[in-house]
Write an enzyme that holds these catalytic residues in place. Structure first.
Site, PDB file in Angstrom:
ATOM      1  N   ARG A  32      50.976  19.078 -17.312  1.00 35.58           N
ATOM      2  CA  ARG A  32      51.679  17.983 -16.653  1.00 35.58           C
ATOM      3  C   ARG A  32      50.947  17.518 -15.397  1.00 35.58           C
ATOM      4  O   ARG A  32      50.219  18.272 -14.767  1.00 35.58           O
ATOM      5  CB  ARG A  32      53.105  18.410 -16.289  1.00 35.58           C
ATOM      6  CG  ARG A  32      54.002  18.569 -17.491  1.00 35.58           C
ATOM      7  CD  ARG A  32      55.356  19.088 -17.095  1.00 35.58           C
ATOM      8  NE  ARG A  32      55.281  20.449 -16.563  1.00 35.58           N
ATOM      9  CZ  ARG A  32      56.327  21.135 -16.146  1.00 35.58           C
ATOM     10  NH1 ARG A  32      57.533  20.574 -16.175  1.00 35.58           N
ATOM     11  NH2 ARG A  32      56.188  22.377 -15.698  1.00 35.58           N
ATOM     12  N   ASP A  88      50.081  24.550 -18.699  1.00 35.32           N
ATOM     13  CA  ASP A  88      50.845  23.399 -18.202  1.00 35.32           C
ATOM     14  C   ASP A  88      49.892  22.231 -17.976  1.00 35.32           C
ATOM     15  O   ASP A  88      49.014  22.298 -17.121  1.00 35.32           O
ATOM     16  CB  ASP A  88      51.553  23.770 -16.896  1.00 35.32           C
ATOM     17  CG  ASP A  88      52.610  22.767 -16.486  1.00 35.32           C
ATOM     18  OD1 ASP A  88      52.567  21.623 -16.977  1.00 35.32           O
ATOM     19  OD2 ASP A  88      53.477  23.126 -15.662  1.00 35.32           O
TER      20      ASP A  88
END
Length: 202
Positions: free
Chosen positions: A127, A125
């Site tokens: 983000r 991930d």
């Protein structure tokens, strides 16, 4: 981080009428925020941080739960009479659309969602949520009720100095195509999954 408000407009939808606000980072990356009802800074605001998912949000893909979560979050905000959706332009958990297609190909061949990212040379991930603070500050909001299954989003907001008074799971959209994906998010990424999401489909 410098995030500038650009403009706003009305956005009528089948759920109700929202106000849409556009923001731009110094890098040129664009994000939007949909608000519903009157925002009162002294009251915890019901919000959803939703990262862009073209396949789920716009193309009705059943490989993930993103589109289902988007719809449910907006419904919850309307039902509450007040709230906001921060729509963040970080497709494919930050790897971009073309790399997401590559990751899906690897998943077709047997990799899970984490393994697929890693085989492409990415973390599970990528983000970030630093842009959320100035977006919320535009409305003088520093207390929120967060619609999410992801504890990393809760911690990210806390690290930015935003008080998360409640985490509200948003567990929808389980089907035969995303069952293993949801399992992986729970088992390897720490997402909250209950209500039989980890049981076998029968």
């Amino acid at each position: 981080m410098s995030v500038n408000f650009v403009d706003s407009c009305r956005l009528p939808t089948h759920l109700g009428e929202f106000e849409m606000y556009g923001f731009v980072e110094e890098s040129g990356q664009e994000h939007i925020m949909l608000t519903y009802g009157e925002i009162t800074p002294d009251k915890p605001l019901l919000i959803r941080l939703h990262s862009e998912c073209l396949t789920g949000d716009s193309l009705f893909s059943m490989r993930c739960d993103c589109g289902y979560q988007l719809e449910t979050a907006l419904e919850n905000i309307v039902d509450a009479g007040q709230g906001a959706l921060l729509y963040l332009r970080q497709e494919g958990r930050g790897i971009g659309l073309i790399n997401k297609i590559k990751a899906y190909h690897l998943q077709d061949d047997g990799a899970d969602t984490v393994e697929a990212n890693e085989q492409l040379g990415f973390a599970a991930d990528l983000r970030r949520y630093t842009m959320c603070k100035p977006m919320l500050e535009h409305f003088r909001v520093n207390k929120v009720k967060l619609l999410t299954n992801n504890p990393k989003k809760v911690q990210a907001l806390k690290d930015l100095g935003i008080e998360v008074v409640e985490q509200m799971p948003i567990q929808v959209g389980r089907n035969q195509y995303n069952h293993e994906y949801l399992n992986t998010k729970a088992e390897r990424m720490g997402h909250m999954m209950t209500h039989g999401l980890l049981s076998d489909l029968g």
